[in-house]
Enzyme design. Structure first.
Site, PDB file in Angstrom:
ATOM      1  N   HIS A  23     -34.244  65.254  11.698  1.00 59.15           N
ATOM      2  CA  HIS A  23     -34.369  65.706  10.317  1.00 59.15           C
ATOM      3  C   HIS A  23     -35.737  66.340  10.010  1.00 59.15           C
ATOM      4  O   HIS A  23     -36.223  66.312   8.891  1.00 59.15           O
ATOM      5  CB  HIS A  23     -33.958  64.638   9.295  1.00 59.15           C
ATOM      6  CG  HIS A  23     -34.714  63.356   9.371  1.00 59.15           C
ATOM      7  ND1 HIS A  23     -34.162  62.201   9.857  1.00 59.15           N
ATOM      8  CD2 HIS A  23     -35.949  63.028   8.993  1.00 59.15           C
ATOM      9  CE1 HIS A  23     -35.039  61.228   9.776  1.00 59.15           C
ATOM     10  NE2 HIS A  23     -36.145  61.709   9.246  1.00 59.15           N
ATOM     11  N   SER A  60     -44.703  62.097   5.432  1.00 57.85           N
ATOM     12  CA  SER A  60     -44.842  63.370   4.716  1.00 57.85           C
ATOM     13  C   SER A  60     -43.868  63.497   3.548  1.00 57.85           C
ATOM     14  O   SER A  60     -44.144  64.178   2.570  1.00 57.85           O
ATOM     15  CB  SER A  60     -44.634  64.531   5.684  1.00 57.85           C
ATOM     16  OG  SER A  60     -45.650  64.515   6.646  1.00 57.85           O
ATOM     17  N   PHE A  61     -42.721  62.844   3.683  1.00 59.36           N
ATOM     18  CA  PHE A  61     -41.723  62.923   2.617  1.00 59.36           C
ATOM     19  C   PHE A  61     -42.261  62.360   1.300  1.00 59.36           C
ATOM     20  O   PHE A  61     -41.885  62.817   0.224  1.00 59.36           O
ATOM     21  CB  PHE A  61     -40.460  62.163   3.044  1.00 59.36           C
ATOM     22  CG  PHE A  61     -39.255  62.459   2.211  1.00 59.36           C
ATOM     23  CD1 PHE A  61     -38.498  63.598   2.442  1.00 59.36           C
ATOM     24  CD2 PHE A  61     -38.859  61.599   1.194  1.00 59.36           C
ATOM     25  CE1 PHE A  61     -37.376  63.878   1.672  1.00 59.36           C
ATOM     26  CE2 PHE A  61     -37.742  61.861   0.420  1.00 59.36           C
ATOM     27  CZ  PHE A  61     -36.996  63.014   0.658  1.00 59.36           C
ATOM     28  N   GLU A  62     -43.129  61.367   1.384  1.00 60.64           N
ATOM     29  CA  GLU A  62     -43.644  60.698   0.174  1.00 60.64           C
ATOM     30  C   GLU A  62     -44.894  61.374  -0.390  1.00 60.64           C
ATOM     31  O   GLU A  62     -45.350  61.027  -1.490  1.00 60.64           O
ATOM     32  CB  GLU A  62     -43.990  59.238   0.487  1.00 60.64           C
ATOM     33  CG  GLU A  62     -42.797  58.305   0.619  1.00 60.64           C
ATOM     34  CD  GLU A  62     -42.064  58.444   1.940  1.00 60.64           C
ATOM     35  OE1 GLU A  62     -42.697  58.837   2.939  1.00 60.64           O
ATOM     36  OE2 GLU A  62     -40.847  58.187   1.977  1.00 60.64           O
ATOM     37  N   GLN A  96     -39.646  64.894  17.453  1.00 57.88           N
ATOM     38  CA  GLN A  96     -39.471  63.466  17.196  1.00 57.88           C
ATOM     39  C   GLN A  96     -38.311  63.147  16.277  1.00 57.88           C
ATOM     40  O   GLN A  96     -37.987  61.983  16.092  1.00 57.88           O
ATOM     41  CB  GLN A  96     -40.749  62.915  16.558  1.00 57.88           C
ATOM     42  CG  GLN A  96     -41.908  62.925  17.528  1.00 57.88           C
ATOM     43  CD  GLN A  96     -43.143  62.319  16.916  1.00 57.88           C
ATOM     44  OE1 GLN A  96     -43.216  62.135  15.707  1.00 57.88           O
ATOM     45  NE2 GLN A  96     -44.104  62.029  17.746  1.00 57.88           N
ATOM     46  N   ALA A 153     -48.183  65.191   9.128  1.00 60.50           N
ATOM     47  CA  ALA A 153     -47.827  65.811  10.409  1.00 60.50           C
ATOM     48  C   ALA A 153     -46.340  65.591  10.650  1.00 60.50           C
ATOM     49  O   ALA A 153     -45.890  64.447  10.729  1.00 60.50           O
ATOM     50  CB  ALA A 153     -48.637  65.193  11.549  1.00 60.50           C
TER      51      ALA A 153
HETATM   52  N1  INI Z   1     -42.729  61.693   8.508  1.00 62.33           N
HETATM   53  C1  INI Z   1     -43.744  62.465   8.919  1.00 62.33           C
HETATM   54  O1  INI Z   1     -44.765  62.548   8.226  1.00 62.33           O
HETATM   55  N2  INI Z   1     -43.639  63.171  10.063  1.00 62.33           N
HETATM   56  C2  INI Z   1     -42.527  63.117  10.861  1.00 62.33           C
HETATM   57  O2  INI Z   1     -42.505  63.785  11.909  1.00 62.33           O
HETATM   58  C3  INI Z   1     -41.465  62.292  10.457  1.00 62.33           C
HETATM   59  N3  INI Z   1     -40.299  62.150  11.275  1.00 62.33           N
HETATM   60  O3  INI Z   1     -40.346  62.524  12.447  1.00 62.33           O
HETATM   61  O4  INI Z   1     -39.272  61.640  10.862  1.00 62.33           O
HETATM   62  C4  INI Z   1     -41.591  61.565   9.246  1.00 62.33           C
HETATM   63  N4  INI Z   1     -40.601  60.776   8.806  1.00 62.33           N
HETATM   64  C5  INI Z   1     -40.773  59.798   7.767  1.00 62.33           C
HETATM   65  C6  INI Z   1     -40.590  60.362   6.373  1.00 62.33           C
HETATM   66  O5  INI Z   1     -41.692  61.158   6.028  1.00 62.33           O
HETATM   67  C7  INI Z   1     -40.464  59.249   5.339  1.00 62.33           C
HETATM   68  O6  INI Z   1     -41.623  58.476   5.337  1.00 62.33           O
HETATM   69  C8  INI Z   1     -39.254  58.340   5.577  1.00 62.33           C
HETATM   70  O7  INI Z   1     -38.072  59.097   5.740  1.00 62.33           O
HETATM   71  C9  INI Z   1     -39.048  57.388   4.362  1.00 62.33           C
HETATM   72  O8  INI Z   1     -38.778  58.108   3.167  1.00 62.33           O
END
Ligand code: INI
Length: 197
Positions: free
Chosen positions: A94, A62-64, A91, A86
């Site tokens: 952060h 989701s961060f990307e 989980q 999601a």
């Molecule tokens: N990304 C999600 O889409 N959902 C999550 O619940 C999640 N958790 O639990 O950490 C998550 N982490 C990954 C994040 O989106 C990045 O892809 C990662 O930090 C790399 O930049």
């Protein structure tokens, strides 16, 4: 004066959508995508990735999503961009960072480009709750597609009836890149040459 309201029936076959999907928790995002596709298809949109109406962008999490959604919106190729992710609290410590940045970034992508970017990132405490929103009880993917259809149509009507400078947001958001300065130069490269690497 007038009332502007998006509808779901006015030539959906002429609309184009970009869908950005996070792979993280793909048990959930895959189901959101299926719901989203089902809704688009039943409103007359050709969801085939090799067709002319929907492009799909898979990202790690989701961060990307926001960054890719913004680039997709800047391309001017889509009437709306749908973001599916999601984030599950149980989980990750952060959770707030990932969910917060996704929400902020997706809102910014929409404001900066003038293209509707639908916030379809499910945020829940547990996987069970996420799955309930992704098909076990209802499928929010369906609702996100409805939001995209409505907003795409509303923006079309507004562009037709109002004078909206079409590219002003884009230019503001994406100013021409400055020529590379000393620090950006590759060995042997002169100022003014564009980095190819
Ligand atoms: N990304 C999600 O889409 N959902 C999550 O619940 C999640 N958790 O639990 O950490 C998550 N982490 C990954 C994040 O989106 C990045 O892809 C990662 O930090 C790399 O930049």
């Amino acid at each position: 004066m007038a009332v502007f309201e998006g509808n779901f029936h006015q030539d959906p076959a002429s609309l184009r959508f970009g869908i950005v999907i996070g792979r993280f928790n793909d048990l959930v995002t895959g189901k959101l995508l299926a719901g989203c596709q089902d809704c688009l298809k039943r409103h007359g949109v050709d969801i085939n990735p090799h067709g002319t109406q929907v492009d799909y962008f898979w990202v790690p999490g989701s961060f990307e999503i926001a960054m890719v959604a913004r680039q997709a919106a800047l391309s001017r190729r889509y009437d709306a961009v749908i973001c599916l992710g999601a984030v599950i609290r149980g989980q990750t410590p952060h959770f707030d960072f990932v969910a917060g940045e996704a929400a902020k970034g997706i809102a910014a992508a929409s404001f900066q480009t003038g293209v509707p970017v639908v916030f379809g990132v499910v945020t829940t405490d547990t996987m069970q709750q996420a799955l309930e929103r992704a098909g076990i009880k209802s499928n929010l993917g369906w609702s996100y597609a409805m939001n995209a259809l409505e907003m795409a149509n509303l923006m079309k009507q507004m562009r037709h009836e109002l004078t909206i400078p079409p590219y002003s947001y884009v230019e503001e958001a994406n100013p021409a890149l400055p020529a590379p300065t000393g620090e950006d130069l590759l060995p042997g490269q002169k100022t003014g040459e564009v980095n190819q690497a």
